[in-house]
Scaffold this motif. Structure first.
Motif, mmCIF file in Angstrom:
data_model
loop_
_atom_site.group_PDB
_atom_site.id
_atom_site.type_symbol
_atom_site.label_atom_id
_atom_site.label_comp_id
_atom_site.label_asym_id
_atom_site.label_seq_id
_atom_site.Cartn_x
_atom_site.Cartn_y
_atom_site.Cartn_z
ATOM 1 N N ALA A 119 0.423 -1.081 -0.105
ATOM 2 C CA ALA A 119 0.092 -0.282 -0.249
ATOM 3 C C ALA A 119 1.026 1.271 -0.016
ATOM 4 O O ALA A 119 2.018 1.123 0.773
ATOM 5 N N VAL A 120 0.600 2.204 -0.908
ATOM 6 C CA VAL A 120 1.164 3.687 -0.492
ATOM 7 C C VAL A 120 0.096 4.704 -0.801
ATOM 8 O O VAL A 120 -1.183 4.871 -0.584
ATOM 9 N N GLY A 121 0.793 5.917 0.013
ATOM 10 C CA GLY A 121 0.044 6.916 0.827
ATOM 11 C C GLY A 121 0.807 7.942 0.480
ATOM 12 O O GLY A 121 2.073 8.179 0.726
ATOM 13 N N THR A 122 0.481 9.507 0.227
ATOM 14 C CA THR A 122 1.015 10.456 -0.157
ATOM 15 C C THR A 122 1.274 11.384 1.726
ATOM 16 O O THR A 122 1.540 12.356 0.856
ATOM 17 N N ASP A 123 1.000 10.551 2.281
ATOM 18 C CA ASP A 123 1.329 10.798 3.769
ATOM 19 C C ASP A 123 2.197 10.126 4.246
ATOM 20 O O ASP A 123 2.541 8.800 4.223
ATOM 21 N N SER A 124 3.605 10.760 5.429
ATOM 22 C CA SER A 124 4.575 9.817 6.150
ATOM 23 C C SER A 124 4.379 8.949 7.321
ATOM 24 O O SER A 124 5.070 7.940 6.808
ATOM 25 N N HIS A 125 2.662 9.218 7.559
ATOM 26 C CA HIS A 125 2.503 8.039 8.529
ATOM 27 C C HIS A 125 2.030 6.952 7.699
ATOM 28 O O HIS A 125 1.358 6.414 8.846
ATOM 29 N N THR A 126 1.303 6.951 6.574
ATOM 30 C CA THR A 126 1.139 5.618 5.751
ATOM 31 C C THR A 126 2.194 4.575 6.414
ATOM 32 O O THR A 126 1.053 2.915 6.879
ATOM 33 N N ASN A 127 3.017 4.784 7.046
ATOM 34 C CA ASN A 127 3.574 3.564 8.164
ATOM 35 C C ASN A 127 2.714 2.600 8.854
ATOM 36 O O ASN A 127 2.398 1.504 9.110
ATOM 37 N N MET A 128 1.122 3.477 9.779
ATOM 38 C CA MET A 128 0.600 2.656 10.645
ATOM 39 C C MET A 128 -0.551 1.944 9.692
ATOM 40 O O MET A 128 -0.659 0.567 10.532
ATOM 41 N N LEU A 129 -0.355 1.338 8.477
ATOM 42 C CA LEU A 129 -1.403 0.843 8.063
ATOM 43 C C LEU A 129 -0.447 -0.769 7.939
ATOM 44 O O LEU A 129 -0.520 -2.226 7.384
ATOM 45 N N GLY A 130 1.150 -0.947 7.694
ATOM 46 C CA GLY A 130 1.523 -1.820 8.095
ATOM 47 C C GLY A 130 1.481 -2.693 9.717
ATOM 48 O O GLY A 130 1.273 -4.140 9.431
ATOM 49 N N ALA A 131 0.369 -1.938 10.461
ATOM 50 C CA ALA A 131 -0.107 -3.180 11.616
ATOM 51 C C ALA A 131 -0.947 -4.042 11.239
ATOM 52 O O ALA A 131 -1.514 -4.665 12.083
ATOM 53 N N MET A 132 -1.836 -3.818 10.065
ATOM 54 C CA MET A 132 -2.464 -5.331 9.086
ATOM 55 C C MET A 132 -1.420 -5.775 8.478
ATOM 56 O O MET A 132 -1.801 -6.908 8.246
ATOM 57 N N GLY A 133 -0.141 -5.887 8.735
ATOM 58 C CA GLY A 133 1.107 -7.352 8.451
ATOM 59 C C GLY A 133 1.307 -6.535 6.846
ATOM 60 O O GLY A 133 1.230 -7.924 6.174
ATOM 61 N N ALA A 134 0.965 -5.596 6.643
ATOM 62 C CA ALA A 134 0.818 -5.113 5.098
ATOM 63 C C ALA A 134 2.309 -4.283 4.480
ATOM 64 O O ALA A 134 3.017 -3.232 5.971
ATOM 65 N N PHE A 135 2.934 -3.996 3.908
ATOM 66 C CA PHE A 135 4.032 -3.493 3.680
ATOM 67 C C PHE A 135 3.428 -1.736 2.935
ATOM 68 O O PHE A 135 3.168 -1.820 1.888
ATOM 69 N N ALA A 136 3.453 -1.026 3.453
ATOM 70 C CA ALA A 136 2.722 0.316 3.261
ATOM 71 C C ALA A 136 3.866 1.468 4.059
ATOM 72 O O ALA A 136 4.179 1.696 5.524
ATOM 73 N N ILE A 137 3.406 2.238 2.911
ATOM 74 C CA ILE A 137 4.972 3.385 2.845
ATOM 75 C C ILE A 137 4.309 5.155 2.558
ATOM 76 O O ILE A 137 3.370 4.459 1.728
ATOM 77 N N GLY A 138 4.763 5.966 2.967
ATOM 78 C CA GLY A 138 4.347 6.987 2.361
ATOM 79 C C GLY A 138 5.087 7.445 0.973
ATOM 80 O O GLY A 138 6.466 7.158 1.246
ATOM 81 N N ILE A 139 5.169 8.083 -0.191
ATOM 82 C CA ILE A 139 5.414 8.515 -0.662
ATOM 83 C C ILE A 139 4.888 10.050 -1.318
ATOM 84 O O ILE A 139 4.170 10.656 -0.762
ATOM 85 N N GLY A 140 6.092 10.512 -2.414
ATOM 86 C CA GLY A 140 6.069 12.239 -2.558
ATOM 87 C C GLY A 140 4.506 11.701 -3.920
ATOM 88 O O GLY A 140 4.119 10.674 -4.411
ATOM 89 N N PRO A 141 4.592 13.658 -4.363
ATOM 90 C CA PRO A 141 3.028 13.852 -5.151
ATOM 91 C C PRO A 141 3.578 12.781 -6.680
ATOM 92 O O PRO A 141 2.531 12.318 -7.455
ATOM 93 N N THR A 142 5.060 13.562 -6.900
ATOM 94 C CA THR A 142 5.130 13.073 -8.426
ATOM 95 C C THR A 142 4.744 11.327 -8.464
ATOM 96 O O THR A 142 4.845 10.559 -9.225
ATOM 97 N N GLU A 143 5.836 10.554 -7.506
ATOM 98 C CA GLU A 143 5.958 8.855 -7.071
ATOM 99 C C GLU A 143 4.017 8.475 -7.766
ATOM 100 O O GLU A 143 4.128 7.797 -7.840
ATOM 101 N N TYR A 144 2.951 9.898 -6.433
ATOM 102 C CA TYR A 144 1.824 9.179 -6.617
ATOM 103 C C TYR A 144 1.486 9.204 -7.589
ATOM 104 O O TYR A 144 0.727 7.944 -8.345
ATOM 105 N N ALA A 145 1.513 10.331 -8.544
ATOM 106 C CA ALA A 145 1.259 10.504 -10.251
ATOM 107 C C ALA A 145 1.696 9.125 -10.472
ATOM 108 O O ALA A 145 1.068 8.384 -11.703
ATOM 109 N N ALA A 146 2.921 8.875 -10.870
ATOM 110 C CA ALA A 146 3.224 7.457 -11.279
ATOM 111 C C ALA A 146 3.035 5.730 -10.938
ATOM 112 O O ALA A 146 2.550 5.487 -11.971
ATOM 113 N N VAL A 147 2.353 5.964 -10.037
ATOM 114 C CA VAL A 147 1.602 5.172 -8.948
ATOM 115 C C VAL A 147 0.198 5.019 -9.817
ATOM 116 O O VAL A 147 -0.775 3.900 -10.557
ATOM 117 N N LEU A 148 -0.612 5.997 -9.650
ATOM 118 C CA LEU A 148 -1.713 6.250 -10.379
ATOM 119 C C LEU A 148 -1.553 6.007 -12.334
ATOM 120 O O LEU A 148 -2.733 4.933 -12.117
#
Ligand code: SF4
Lengths: 422, 169
Positions: A119-148
């Motif tokens: 999982a990726v998110g535009t916010d640095s605390h996307t790490n929070m979702l790691g609690a689900m046993g997921a690899f959840a990371i924060g990314i910047g908007p340009t990178e987010y555009a590439a993901v979209l």
């Protein structure tokens, strides 16, 4: 050859690259892509990339939270850009004003991230979702555009750190104290680029909300991801709300860790992160001795503004009043939590005692919306950062602690130990 | 992308976080040319006024820690910095810089080698960093090929644009 860590297993699943090793670059398929206001900055690069559609609208969540409802003209423009983008590119999962919450919290409570996800998110605390046993990371908007545009992201496979937490938490000691303790060992750069795995008997006993608190602050350790092993608690939490199929993965017992750390929380006292860094952690009894007077108390943020946090703070606060000269701001992490607080009569507990119970948003957490501190002011906060300028003036001093400690500090007007009243 | 970057050095210390790079109150600004006016305005007020295109910012440990705001590297990029060099970078800041096409170079102990006003020369592919003023040099691990590709394209936008344009459907 040694076995694989949880991060390596998830990245193997996401990239199809067999046994990825730390340092290798893999290209992974994204399971969920979340944007908050910073997503507005992804729109221009998305268009410049020549993209004509979003790779999978069912895997995109937009949740505005920093300025909700818009508190400045600039924020209003960001919200407007996102609304227009969501309409034009047919993105149905938009948490707009009225159905809003802090982005990480809405992902959690509506089951958008499940075990095994990348999982990726535009916010640095996307790490929070790691609690689900997921690899959840924060990314910047340009990178987010590439993901979209492509549904993919390049990642350097991180080395992993294994943190084992054992021992029984005492009265008035919470997940927040545990993560502050971990921070005091790891420091703000000790897990830079690394993936953290939480093990141990205490970790296994924690509720999802407590795990969220801990994974959330792995961001303050510099970690790329901070994960709990998915178990019965995770699956129970996700029952009926999971938005896609989970792939619970576990690290091999002979996995290689760059570092292993044991934290024993038996008999540990509450912890406080003092100005101006989240790793400047001291036992609360030390801080209490100094009679640190506060001007503001803040119970909010994605770290600690869920039902258990607010209930525990209410238990301390009930029947009391905010100390003269102190402002106490309570901001639930989502509109759903707000509604639940209303139903349980908790809003009254706070407002009757002179606190302000606000609409759900990031609120005072980041110094750009409300509850902003003046120079020389001191704040007791349940949030995750206390760098200079984080909550307003760069001279303002912020102390991080558990919700119960914040509530008692609000009553007494100085930083106080919740064990005295619990 | 030039293989050799030469420029005047600006020094900052350890743990410069994104709040110090661009304060929270400016986060609703999108225009990088507007943002650049506020870079490090409390920490190093003369920087935003005097830094020139081609200058090199050299920092200590964990540069860019804190939030994921791309405002911070975007503002540095708007100044036209030749590169940002640090003992170490926070992860998201590093990625953001690369994705914007701003060379971010990790060189342990670099903070000991330079003073503000020195002239630095960086050999990107060879991994050599020189202080031309003091006549000292040190080595660093050159960036991996995947990252050099992104910098070569001028950033991730152009890289993805080329990929989308060349992929059928
Ligand atoms: S509550 Fe604070 S830390 Fe969490 S997303 Fe909002 S601003 Fe960031």
């Amino acid at each position: 050859m040694s076995g694989q860590t949880l991060a390596e297993k998830i990245l193997e699943r996401a990239s199809g690259h067999a046994t990825p090793h730390p340092g290798e670059i893999v290209v992974g398929k994204v399971d969920l892509a979340m944007a908050h206001e910073q997503g507005a900055q992804a729109i221009a690069p998305f268009l410049q990339m020549g993209a004509t559609r979003v790779w999978d609208p069912e895997r995109v969540v937009i949740a505005i939270d920093h300025w909700v409802p818009a508190s400045t003209e600039g924020a209003a423009k960001l919200h407007h850009m996102l609304r227009v983008f969501a309409r034009d590119y047919k993105l149905p999962h938009f948490y707009d004003v009225g159905n809003h919450g802090i982005c990480h919290q809405v992902l959690a409570e509506d089951g958008w991230v499940v075990p095994g996800d990348l999982a990726v998110g535009t916010d640095s605390h996307t790490n929070m979702l790691g609690a689900m046993g997921a690899f959840a990371i924060g990314i910047g908007p340009t990178e987010y555009a590439a993901v979209l545009a492509t549904g993919k992201i390049w990642l350097k496979v991180p080395p992993s750190v294994r943190i084992s937490i054992d021992g029984q938490l005492g009265k008035g000691v919470y997940a927040k104290d545990v993560v502050l303790k971990v921070l005091s060992e790891i420091r703000t750069d000790g897990a830079r680029y690394k993936a953290i795995e939480f093990h141990g008997t205490t970790s296994a006993r924690l509720s999802m909300s407590e795990r969220f608190t801990i994974s959330n602050m792995t961001t303050e350790m510099g970690a790329k991801a901070g994960m709990f092993l998915p178990d019965g608690t995770t699956l129970e939490y996700l029952k009926g709300i999971a938005k896609h199929t989970s792939h619970p993965l576990e690290p091999d017992s002979d996995a290689h860790y760059e570092r292993e750390l044991h934290i024993d929380v038996e008999g540990m006292e509450p912890q406080v992160a003092c100005p101006h860094s989240p790793d400047n952690v001291r036992p609360i009894s030390d801080v209490v001795k100094e009679h640190v007077k506060i001007d503001q108390a803040f119970l909010g943020s994605c770290t600690n503004a869920r039902m258990d946090d607010i209930r525990e703070a209410a238990r301390v606060f009930k029947g009391n009043r905010v100390a003269p000269g102190v402002r106490f701001i309570v901001s639930p992490a989502s509109t759903k939590i707000y509604a639940k607080c209303l139903e349980e009569g908790l809003i009254e507990v706070f407002t009757e005692g002179g606190a302000v119970f606000t609409n759900s948003s990031c609120s005072a957490c980041f110094g750009g919306n409300m509850g902003i501190l003046a120079p020389e002011e001191v704040c007791a906060s349940s949030s995750n950062r206390n760098f200079p300028g984080r909550m307003g003036a760069s001279k303002a001093r912020v102390y991080l602690m558990s919700p119960a400690a914040v509530a008692l500090s609000a009553i007494r007007g100085e930083i106080s130990d919740p064990r005295e009243v619990l | 992308m030039k293989a050799i970057i030469t420029g005047k050095v600006w020094r900052v210390g350890d743990q410069v976080d994104t709040d110090q790079l661009i304060a929270g109150k400016y986060l609703t600004i999108i225009d990088p040319n507007e943002l650049r006016k506020h870079v490090m305005e409390d920490l190093l007020p003369e920087f935003s006024k005097q830094a020139q295109a081609g200058d090199i910012l050299i920092a200590g440990e964990n540069f860019g820690c804190g939030s994921s705001r791309e405002h911070a590297p975007a503002a540095l990029k708007a100044i036209g910095l030749g590169a940002v060099v640090a003992d170490s970078f926070a992860r998201i800041f590093f990625r953001n810089s690369i994705n914007l096409g701003l060379a971010a170079i990790e060189a342990p102990q670099v903070d000991k080698l330079f003073r503000t006003g020195d002239t630095a020369e960086i050999h990107l592919t060879e991994g050599v960093l020189r202080n031309l003023t003091l006549g000292k040099e040190q080595r660093f691990a050159p960036l991996p090929a995947h990252i050099l590709d992104i910098l070569d394209a001028g950033g991730l936008v152009e890289k993805v644009r080329r990929e989308l344009a060349s992929s059928p459907g």
